[in-house]
Design a protein around this motif. Sequence first.
Motif, mmCIF file in Angstrom:
data_model
loop_
_atom_site.group_PDB
_atom_site.id
_atom_site.type_symbol
_atom_site.label_atom_id
_atom_site.label_comp_id
_atom_site.label_asym_id
_atom_site.label_seq_id
_atom_site.Cartn_x
_atom_site.Cartn_y
_atom_site.Cartn_z
ATOM 1 N N PHE A 276 0.938 3.730 7.810
ATOM 2 C CA PHE A 276 1.593 2.428 7.895
ATOM 3 C C PHE A 276 2.910 2.581 8.647
ATOM 4 O O PHE A 276 3.776 3.375 8.257
ATOM 5 C CB PHE A 276 1.852 1.861 6.493
ATOM 6 N N GLU B 187 -1.758 -2.073 0.000
ATOM 7 C CA GLU B 187 -2.590 -0.947 0.400
ATOM 8 C C GLU B 187 -3.462 -0.463 -0.760
ATOM 9 O O GLU B 187 -4.627 -0.116 -0.574
ATOM 10 C CB GLU B 187 -1.706 0.198 0.904
ATOM 11 N N ASN C 9 -6.346 -2.795 -1.141
ATOM 12 C CA ASN C 9 -7.343 -2.554 -0.094
ATOM 13 C C ASN C 9 -8.213 -1.354 -0.434
ATOM 14 O O ASN C 9 -9.423 -1.358 -0.216
ATOM 15 C CB ASN C 9 -6.654 -2.333 1.251
ATOM 16 N N ARG D 83 -4.563 0.591 11.813
ATOM 17 C CA ARG D 83 -4.793 -0.071 10.533
ATOM 18 C C ARG D 83 -4.957 -1.588 10.648
ATOM 19 O O ARG D 83 -5.927 -2.154 10.150
ATOM 20 C CB ARG D 83 -3.639 0.248 9.582
#
Length: 231
Positions: free
Chosen positions: A82, A127, A130, A162
């Motif tokens: 990220f 995150e 996900n 991403r």
Amino acid sequence: MKNKDKIKILIADDEEDILELLEYNLVKEGYAIKTVKNGKEALEAAKEFQPNIIVLDIMMPVIDGIEACRRFRETPEFSKTFILFLTARSEEYSEIAAFDAGADDFINKPIKPKAFVSRIAAILKREKKNETNATVLKAGDLVIDRNTYIVYKGDKEINLPRKEFELLYFLAANQNKVFNRDELLQKVWGTDVYVLSRTVDVHIRKVRERLGENYITTIKGVGYKFEYEEI
């Protein structure tokens, strides 16, 4: 992502006071922090530090943030890390350049430390969600694997950054449904991220460059939809 006490954040900024302020507040929250002063140092430090999140300024000496982000995305071990920009550059073209280089988020300075810490927490929460919802989609000749963040086109393995992956995954999971830019920003970037609607266009273009034109259809004046067509 890992548990909070193991989360590593690499911050690159040439302003010493910014580095000290962010490091102090993030360490208080239990994060492991590494600070550097330019893009070159960030690229070198990341190899050993292996950060979960990379924070970049745009205007830095030696290697600027945009170029550093691009190089991170070209490196397999950081292609899915990220990357967040924290910068005083507020021009539209700077934001678009950041996302074009592979950024996941973009924040304008100044930002209060508590607000920044909250943004980091929101990123980690998103995150983790996900990862919990990870699954595999099949659409035409594509296999979109959220467990590994890899797309397979026939026998070919394609690695997308991403946000490009998440945009493709969301559209493919909702085949033939049209979404406008604001809806895609909310669904893919989240309500806590403030980015330009043109960011969607940049990511759609980059996905098409990697996969071809026959997956995501533009509905003029409305938005986009995933509609696989045999050619």
